[in-house]
Design a protein around this motif. Structure first.
Motif, mmCIF file in Angstrom:
data_model
loop_
_atom_site.group_PDB
_atom_site.id
_atom_site.type_symbol
_atom_site.label_atom_id
_atom_site.label_comp_id
_atom_site.label_asym_id
_atom_site.label_seq_id
_atom_site.Cartn_x
_atom_site.Cartn_y
_atom_site.Cartn_z
ATOM 1 N N ASN A 1 0.765 -1.260 0.000
ATOM 2 C CA ASN A 1 0.000 0.000 0.000
ATOM 3 C C ASN A 1 0.797 1.313 0.000
ATOM 4 O OD1 ASN A 1 0.314 -0.890 2.657
ATOM 5 N ND2 ASN A 1 -1.800 -0.544 3.224
ATOM 6 N N PRO A 2 1.988 1.592 0.425
ATOM 7 C CA PRO A 2 2.793 0.988 1.485
ATOM 8 C C PRO A 2 2.457 1.631 2.830
ATOM 9 C CG PRO A 2 4.081 2.615 0.309
ATOM 10 C CD PRO A 2 2.681 2.674 -0.248
ATOM 11 N N ARG A 3 1.656 0.926 3.592
ATOM 12 C CA ARG A 3 1.210 1.404 4.905
ATOM 13 C C ARG A 3 1.153 0.275 5.925
ATOM 14 N NH1 ARG A 3 -3.425 1.814 7.918
ATOM 15 N NH2 ARG A 3 -3.452 3.637 9.300
ATOM 16 N N SER A 4 0.545 -0.821 5.531
ATOM 17 C CA SER A 4 0.437 -1.954 6.448
ATOM 18 C C SER A 4 1.803 -2.595 6.652
ATOM 19 C CB SER A 4 -0.537 -2.993 5.885
ATOM 20 O OG SER A 4 -1.809 -2.415 5.667
ATOM 21 N N VAL A 5 2.131 -2.902 7.895
ATOM 22 C CA VAL A 5 3.390 -3.566 8.211
ATOM 23 C C VAL A 5 3.207 -5.065 8.014
ATOM 24 C CG1 VAL A 5 5.154 -3.931 9.974
ATOM 25 C CG2 VAL A 5 3.967 -1.737 9.840
ATOM 26 N N THR A 6 4.120 -5.683 7.277
ATOM 27 C CA THR A 6 4.032 -7.110 6.984
ATOM 28 C C THR A 6 4.313 -7.939 8.235
ATOM 29 O OG1 THR A 6 6.370 -7.287 6.417
ATOM 30 C CG2 THR A 6 4.844 -6.675 4.635
ATOM 31 N N PRO A 7 3.889 -9.200 8.237
ATOM 32 C CA PRO A 7 4.234 -10.075 9.361
ATOM 33 C C PRO A 7 5.738 -10.152 9.597
ATOM 34 C CG PRO A 7 2.506 -11.079 8.044
ATOM 35 C CD PRO A 7 2.941 -9.853 7.297
ATOM 36 N N ALA A 8 6.532 -10.144 8.514
ATOM 37 C CA ALA A 8 7.990 -10.176 8.671
ATOM 38 C C ALA A 8 8.489 -8.905 9.351
ATOM 39 C CB ALA A 8 8.662 -10.353 7.321
ATOM 40 N N GLY A 9 7.879 -7.768 9.011
ATOM 41 C CA GLY A 9 8.247 -6.506 9.650
ATOM 42 C C GLY A 9 7.907 -6.500 11.122
ATOM 43 N N VAL A 10 6.729 -7.016 11.453
ATOM 44 C CA VAL A 10 6.337 -7.125 12.860
ATOM 45 C C VAL A 10 7.307 -8.027 13.609
ATOM 46 C CG1 VAL A 10 4.552 -7.950 14.434
ATOM 47 C CG2 VAL A 10 3.904 -6.675 12.385
ATOM 48 N N ALA A 11 7.670 -9.152 12.987
ATOM 49 C CA ALA A 11 8.597 -10.086 13.626
ATOM 50 C C ALA A 11 9.957 -9.440 13.866
ATOM 51 C CB ALA A 11 8.750 -11.336 12.760
ATOM 52 N N LEU A 12 10.395 -8.603 12.922
ATOM 53 C CA LEU A 12 11.679 -7.907 13.085
ATOM 54 C C LEU A 12 11.640 -6.964 14.291
ATOM 55 C CD1 LEU A 12 14.506 -7.304 11.913
ATOM 56 C CD2 LEU A 12 13.439 -5.513 10.522
ATOM 57 N N VAL A 13 10.549 -6.214 14.420
ATOM 58 C CA VAL A 13 10.395 -5.309 15.556
ATOM 59 C C VAL A 13 10.384 -6.099 16.866
ATOM 60 C CG1 VAL A 13 8.822 -3.692 16.700
ATOM 61 C CG2 VAL A 13 9.187 -3.536 14.232
ATOM 62 N N MET A 14 9.605 -7.160 16.895
ATOM 63 C CA MET A 14 9.478 -7.943 18.123
ATOM 64 C C MET A 14 10.792 -8.617 18.512
ATOM 65 S SD MET A 14 6.477 -7.408 19.237
ATOM 66 C CE MET A 14 6.441 -5.799 18.445
ATOM 67 N N SER A 15 11.584 -9.038 17.516
ATOM 68 C CA SER A 15 12.863 -9.679 17.837
ATOM 69 C C SER A 15 13.815 -8.692 18.493
ATOM 70 C CB SER A 15 13.497 -10.272 16.576
ATOM 71 O OG SER A 15 13.924 -9.263 15.679
ATOM 72 N N HIS A 16 13.820 -7.427 18.022
ATOM 73 C CA HIS A 16 14.652 -6.398 18.657
ATOM 74 C C HIS A 16 14.166 -6.104 20.074
ATOM 75 C CE1 HIS A 16 16.329 -5.562 14.641
ATOM 76 N NE2 HIS A 16 17.292 -4.932 15.277
ATOM 77 N N LEU A 17 12.848 -6.050 20.246
ATOM 78 C CA LEU A 17 12.295 -5.778 21.576
ATOM 79 C C LEU A 17 12.677 -6.880 22.558
ATOM 80 C CD1 LEU A 17 10.376 -4.225 23.521
ATOM 81 C CD2 LEU A 17 8.506 -5.605 22.598
ATOM 82 N N LEU A 18 12.443 -8.122 22.162
ATOM 83 C CA LEU A 18 12.692 -9.242 23.063
ATOM 84 C C LEU A 18 14.176 -9.437 23.325
ATOM 85 C CD1 LEU A 18 10.032 -11.588 21.492
ATOM 86 C CD2 LEU A 18 9.924 -10.630 23.787
ATOM 87 N N THR A 19 15.011 -9.240 22.298
ATOM 88 C CA THR A 19 16.452 -9.360 22.490
ATOM 89 C C THR A 19 16.955 -8.314 23.471
ATOM 90 O OG1 THR A 19 16.743 -10.266 20.272
ATOM 91 C CG2 THR A 19 18.693 -9.349 21.341
ATOM 92 N N GLY A 20 16.442 -7.076 23.343
ATOM 93 C CA GLY A 20 16.838 -6.017 24.264
ATOM 94 C C GLY A 20 16.433 -6.312 25.698
ATOM 95 N N LEU A 21 15.301 -6.987 25.848
ATOM 96 C CA LEU A 21 14.836 -7.348 27.183
ATOM 97 C C LEU A 21 15.557 -8.569 27.741
ATOM 98 C CD1 LEU A 21 10.979 -6.851 26.782
ATOM 99 C CD2 LEU A 21 12.578 -5.362 27.997
ATOM 100 N N GLY A 22 16.415 -9.174 26.896
ATOM 101 C CA GLY A 22 17.162 -10.334 27.352
ATOM 102 C C GLY A 22 16.393 -11.633 27.250
ATOM 103 N N VAL A 23 15.330 -11.633 26.412
ATOM 104 C CA VAL A 23 14.536 -12.844 26.236
ATOM 105 C C VAL A 23 15.066 -13.605 25.028
ATOM 106 C CG1 VAL A 23 12.235 -13.783 25.845
ATOM 107 C CG2 VAL A 23 12.523 -11.689 27.181
ATOM 108 N N PRO A 24 15.526 -14.838 25.187
ATOM 109 C CA PRO A 24 15.998 -15.602 24.027
ATOM 110 C C PRO A 24 14.843 -15.959 23.106
ATOM 111 C CG PRO A 24 15.931 -17.002 25.968
ATOM 112 C CD PRO A 24 15.615 -15.603 26.433
#
Length: 368
Positions: A299-322
């Motif tokens: 569209n380009p507006r909607s964030v893809t599932p891969a994009g969401v996963a990328l954001v979440m991986s940075h969040l969880l890694t920063g929190l120290g969650v494997p």
């Protein structure tokens, strides 16, 4: 010797961005505080925030669902009624003013009398009744106006329970544009007449919040929550999703830039001013130059599932969650599927802002 000679690699564009793997940028985010797997975490905010709770659960974190679905609902019914989307069934909370509003209603004893504004308005039509402050939450509406108010009180009780018990609130700022009631000053999540209700030009006024206003409302919201839970930590994020439409009269691209710039600046400012308030760069991870827009759909507006996963991986890694094999979640929640790129489906109507695309009309071609 000068200061630049002792800076780490993350401080230089070449080493931190140009020559780095965009799927993992070391040092992109250093949490302002730590969170353990037994810390109850609340999530609220714009539609993008609906991805955070399920991601935390999937990695064994204790996402706190303060308003779980009643038994007997199907998966689709839970989704349609916004159960499991955020920690509370508020629907999207895209502005700092709306967050302050919900907290003010939930904790009236913590707010000066002159700032209290109890909502009594109900939108009615075709024999059904809807809550103006979360019009998409109950798609079929309620049988009576009293049922609307009772459901709202249930959500306010869930907010009180969640804020009192939580270790952290993750709040995603969405937009600066909003519609307000001229008489009461209350802020709606969407323009009346779009999702539900009827637009009244004499009553409903457009407002584009400024930096001082967003800073004031977000600071006040944190203060209300911390008066009942002094140890509450707050993690602020900014949605990477641009505006669906702008009511400013300007171009939607520049309006989106203004909105995001104000929200990002306020989030950064509060992270500097207040203890145990941090900022997580979800906006930068999706829209930043090194990612090349690959996290957006057509569209380009909607964030893809891969994009969401990328954001979440940075969040969880920063929190120290494997982030490895999925562990058993602490509770059951139905994650929202991705929003389609163009058509206004049932899932798209669960996002308050996305519904505005339904009203789009193709522009008249420009004369050459």
């Amino acid at each position: 010797m000068h200061p630049y000679e002792s800076l780490p690699a993350r401080s230089f564009w070449r080493s931190a961005v140009a020559e780095a793997d965009p799927t993992h940028l070391p040092g992109l985010w250093t949490p302002a505080f730590s969170l353990g797997q037994d810390d109850p975490i609340l999530t609220a905010g714009s539609s993008f925030a609906a991805h955070i709770g399920p991601a935390l659960l999937a990695e064994g974190m204790k996402w706190y669902d303060a308003e779980p679905a009643p038994p007997g609902l199907t998966e689709e019914e839970r989704r349609d009624r916004h159960y499991g989307r955020f920690s509370f069934r508020t629907g999207d909370i895209s502005t700092a003013a709306a967050l302050r509003q919900w907290l003010t209603w939930a904790f009236p004893e913590e707010v000066p009398p002159e700032e209290r504004a109890e909502p009594t308005e109900v939108w009615s039509g075709n024999g059904r009744h809807h809550d103006p402050f979360r019009p998409a939450v109950e798609p079929g509406g309620y049988a009576t106006p009293d049922a609307v108010r009772d459901a709202r009180r249930t959500t306010l009780a869930a907010i009180r329970d969640g804020v009192t018990r939580a270790s952290c609130l993750i709040f995603t700022l969405g937009v600066t544009e909003a519609w307000r009631d001229r008489a009461s000053g209350l802020t709606y999540p969407v323009c009346p007449g779009t999702v539900r209700g009827t637009f009244d030009a004499g009553r409903h006024v457009f407002h584009n919040f400024t930096f001082p206003e967003v800073h004031r409302d977000l600071s006040a919201a944190v203060a209300v929550a911390r008066r009942v839970n002094p140890g509450l930590r707050v993690l602020l994020t900014v949605s990477p999703v641009p505006l669906t439409a702008t009511a400013t009269g300007g171009h939607v691209l520049t309006a989106s830039t203004y909105s995001t710039s104000v929200l990002r600046a306020v989030a950064g400012q509060l992270a500097q001013e207040l203890d145990d308030v941090g900022y997580f760069p979800s906006y930068e991870i999706v829209t930043g130059f090194p990612f090349g827009g690959t996290s957006f759909g057509p569209n380009p507006r909607s964030v893809t599932p891969a994009g969401v996963a990328l954001v979440m991986s940075h969040l969880l890694t920063g929190l120290g969650v494997p982030t490895g094999p999925r562990r058993e979640p602490r509770t059951t929640v139905v994650p929202p599927p991705p929003v389609p790129a163009r058509t206004a489906t049932r899932e798209e109507f669960r996002c308050d802002d996305a519904v505005l695309d339904y009203y789009h009309r193709s522009p008249v071609p420009l004369a050459r």
